[in-house]
Scaffold this active site. Structure first.
Site, PDB file in Angstrom:
ATOM      1  N   GLU A 258     -92.077  88.896 -22.636  1.00  0.00           N
ATOM      2  CA  GLU A 258     -92.455  90.223 -23.145  1.00  0.00           C
ATOM      3  C   GLU A 258     -92.202  90.276 -24.656  1.00  0.00           C
ATOM      4  O   GLU A 258     -92.893  90.959 -25.381  1.00  0.00           O
ATOM      5  CB  GLU A 258     -91.641  91.308 -22.418  1.00  0.00           C
ATOM      6  CG  GLU A 258     -92.167  92.710 -22.642  1.00  0.00           C
ATOM      7  CD  GLU A 258     -91.302  93.803 -22.025  1.00  0.00           C
ATOM      8  OE1 GLU A 258     -90.228  93.499 -21.487  1.00  0.00           O
ATOM      9  OE2 GLU A 258     -91.708  94.977 -22.113  1.00  0.00           O
TER      10      GLU A 258
ATOM     11  N   ARG B  96     -79.648  85.264 -17.500  1.00  0.00           N
ATOM     12  CA  ARG B  96     -79.334  86.362 -16.587  1.00  0.00           C
ATOM     13  C   ARG B  96     -79.664  86.010 -15.143  1.00  0.00           C
ATOM     14  O   ARG B  96     -79.114  86.623 -14.226  1.00  0.00           O
ATOM     15  CB  ARG B  96     -80.044  87.636 -17.053  1.00  0.00           C
ATOM     16  CG  ARG B  96     -79.344  88.269 -18.251  1.00  0.00           C
ATOM     17  CD  ARG B  96     -80.099  89.443 -18.795  1.00  0.00           C
ATOM     18  NE  ARG B  96     -81.064  89.066 -19.807  1.00  0.00           N
ATOM     19  CZ  ARG B  96     -82.148  89.782 -20.133  1.00  0.00           C
ATOM     20  NH1 ARG B  96     -82.412  90.891 -19.493  1.00  0.00           N
ATOM     21  NH2 ARG B  96     -82.956  89.378 -21.087  1.00  0.00           N
TER      22      ARG B  96
END
Ligand SMILES: O=P(O)(O)OC[C@H]1O[C@H](OP(=O)(O)OP(=O)(O)O)[C@H](O)[C@@H]1O
Ligand SMILES: Nc1ncnc2[nH]cnc12
Length: 170
Positions: free
Chosen positions: A95, A58
């Site tokens: 995460e 991304r």
């Protein structure tokens, strides 16, 4: 522009407890995508970036248009095992998992002013690893630009004195 309205939040993806910030709803809107890149370009000019580095995947959809807008080069920071030429590599935690990033040894010139661009700052693991790779090549990280910052994960603390720009905060 209120960029937050273009982000779709998906609960429990890719794991229970993660609220995933989906940027595809911003990317598919031409004026919103363009305005977001323009706003990050102002920051890139302020920090006098000479090259943009973006982590896969991304980071490419933010970093590449930003470099095109600025008429400066783009350096892809790739997931390990993808680059064809001699590379350096670093492992990191996310995460929701762990991974490794790599960059070609000749991607950055010593002393070059590098702006890192990515879609999202969460724990800061990706950005910290990207900084490590760039500095190992002798580059100077002059800023980090994101569409989204998850303030509650305090990724900024991994950036020390490096100027940070984010367009949307959670
Ligand atoms: O601050 P962090 O905790 O490191 O998290 C942020 C990173 O996580 C996502 O990438 P991901 O590794 O999921 O890869 P993708 O871009 O290929 O989807 C996102 O695009 C950031 O690069
Ligand atoms: N909550 C989240 N949403 C989207 N991308 C992420 N990358 C790391 N955490 C994320």
């Amino acid at each position: 522009m209120d960029f937050k309205q273009y982000i779709r939040v998906i609960p429990d993806f890719p794991q229970p407890g993660i609220r995933f910030k989906d940027i595809t709803t911003l990317l598919k809107d031409g004026p919103a995508y363009h305005a977001a890149i323009q706003e990050l370009a102002v920051f890139a000019q302020e920090v006098e970036a000479e090259v943009i580095a973006g982590p896969e995947a991304r980071g490419f959809v933010v970093g590449a248009p930003l470099s095109y807008e600025m008429k400066i080069g783009f350096v892809p920071i790739r997931k390990s095992g993808k680059l064809p030429y001699e590379s350096i590599k670093a492992d990191y935690n996310l995460e929701y998992g762990k991974d490794a990033l790599a960059v070609h040894v000749d991607a950055i010139q010593p002393g070059q002013r590098v702006l890192i661009a990515d879609d999202l700052l969460a724990t800061g693991g990706t950005i910290e690893t990207t900084i490590q790779l760039i500095e190992q090549l002798g580059g100077k990280v002059v800023g980090a630009a994101f569409l989204i910052e998850l303030g509650y994960l305090d990724g900024r603390s991994k950036l020390g004195n490096i100027p940070v720009k984010s367009l949307i905060q959670y």
